[in-house]
Design a protein around this motif. Sequence first.
Motif, short mmCIF file in Angstrom:
data_model
loop_
_atom_site.label_atom_id
_atom_site.label_comp_id
_atom_site.label_asym_id
_atom_site.label_seq_id
_atom_site.Cartn_x
_atom_site.Cartn_y
_atom_site.Cartn_z
N UNK A 61 0.94 -0.63 0.07
CA UNK A 61 -0.45 0.06 -0.02
C UNK A 61 0.86 1.39 0.35
N UNK A 62 0.58 2.09 -0.82
CA UNK A 62 1.46 3.51 -0.70
C UNK A 62 1.14 4.39 0.33
N UNK A 63 -1.05 4.06 1.08
CA UNK A 63 -0.82 4.81 1.75
C UNK A 63 -0.46 3.74 3.36
N UNK A 64 -0.14 4.00 4.59
CA UNK A 64 0.42 3.89 6.06
C UNK A 64 -1.02 3.52 6.81
N UNK A 65 -0.88 2.19 6.66
CA UNK A 65 -1.62 1.31 7.52
C UNK A 65 -1.15 0.85 8.92
N UNK A 66 -2.24 0.33 10.13
CA UNK A 66 -2.36 0.66 10.69
C UNK A 66 -1.77 -0.81 11.43
N UNK A 67 -1.14 -1.71 12.03
CA UNK A 67 -1.39 -3.39 12.52
C UNK A 67 -2.79 -3.97 11.82
N UNK A 68 -3.95 -3.26 12.66
CA UNK A 68 -5.28 -3.95 12.35
C UNK A 68 -5.29 -3.86 10.84
#
Length: 408
Positions: free
Chosen positions: A71-78
Amino acid sequence: MLRKKAMLILRKEFNEKKNIEELKELASVLYEPVECVVQVRPPHPKYQIGSGLVEKLVEKIKEKDIELVIFDNRLSPTQKYNLAGKFGVEVIDKIELVLRIFYKHAQTKEAQLQVKLAELQYELPQAKEKVRLAKLGERPGFGGYGDYEVNKYYNKIKRDITIIKEKLKRIREHRKRLRKKRKKFEVVGLIGYTNAGKTSLLNALTGESKTSKNQVFTTLTTTTRVIKNAPRKILVTDTVGFMENLPHFMIEAFLSTIEESAESDLILIVVDASDSIEDIERKLRTNYEILSRIGCSSPIITVFNKCDKIGEEKKKKILTSLERYIVSPIFVSAKYNINIDELIELILEKLNACIGVVETSDMRLISYLYENTEIIEKIEENGKYIITFRAKEDEVNRILRIANKLRG
């Protein structure tokens, strides 16, 4: 060696000017991008992208034997956990991808410590959630976390960060001592978006051959050389490449490297002239943002590299469309040595060195002047030499003090 097939995903807001090309360029260093997906919508709390798209991509991943989703976007662990459960493959975001590229190119002890620090600082705020999720059930990319107790893992990361910061502090102090020794010479800092051709330009300016690859983040530590064919000794320094939305923890991790630019007498912002006007604008904004964040106020030359790939029409368009982002522009080709001598002349003009005059018969001082300063005039009179020279202001003052002592 076969590289993992990767799917690239970008979610962007309505009216957001962003494309997936940077992620594609980054991913190509380590993986084989086989599918690119862009969705325009607000972020979904569970998946980042819409749940309907997630279901469609499950089939696409199976169909194309995709082994990794980026993903280009920042992802949360969840979000990573939920997506990995749906896709059945590991899911990472752009920051993790960049860290993996850093690991590949980290050759020196300092670079390895910087990368490790960046990784730990990225991991710390999500450590507890990762361990908690791992205990709920296995997912690709979450292996090993379930073996830890939540607080123990978090505290271990904090301890490791403290140890690495202390080691880097010692390296930074060593760098400061080296910079102090070099302070008598003018220093030109090369900065620019990753893959703009900074290392090729360093080679063209210095006549040396530091390895230059057409890949992002090949330079993680600073390289300092002497500019060839300059009338006096001028140093040029190449540093780590920038990227859009570089997180604060990465700037902090590479601070000892980026600081080299902040303390230069002159900055060359190196830009790939063959990029689209939109990409050049975006990358110039990134350069200025980072220079501002590290407190750099040195004069600037905007160097449009790879001019051999564009025509006169594109040059005019760059200069007119991006006027507010450009300072002292020059078009060069490091690869074909186009306008490199003109760039050196512009560097000399911008450095605005001071002029000094000494009267001496000391051959060691005369030799030093010829090796390290620009000699403007030399007159021999009664067995002594009156030498007019140009150098950095501090260096001129230092030489004048030495000459006065020699005269007694």
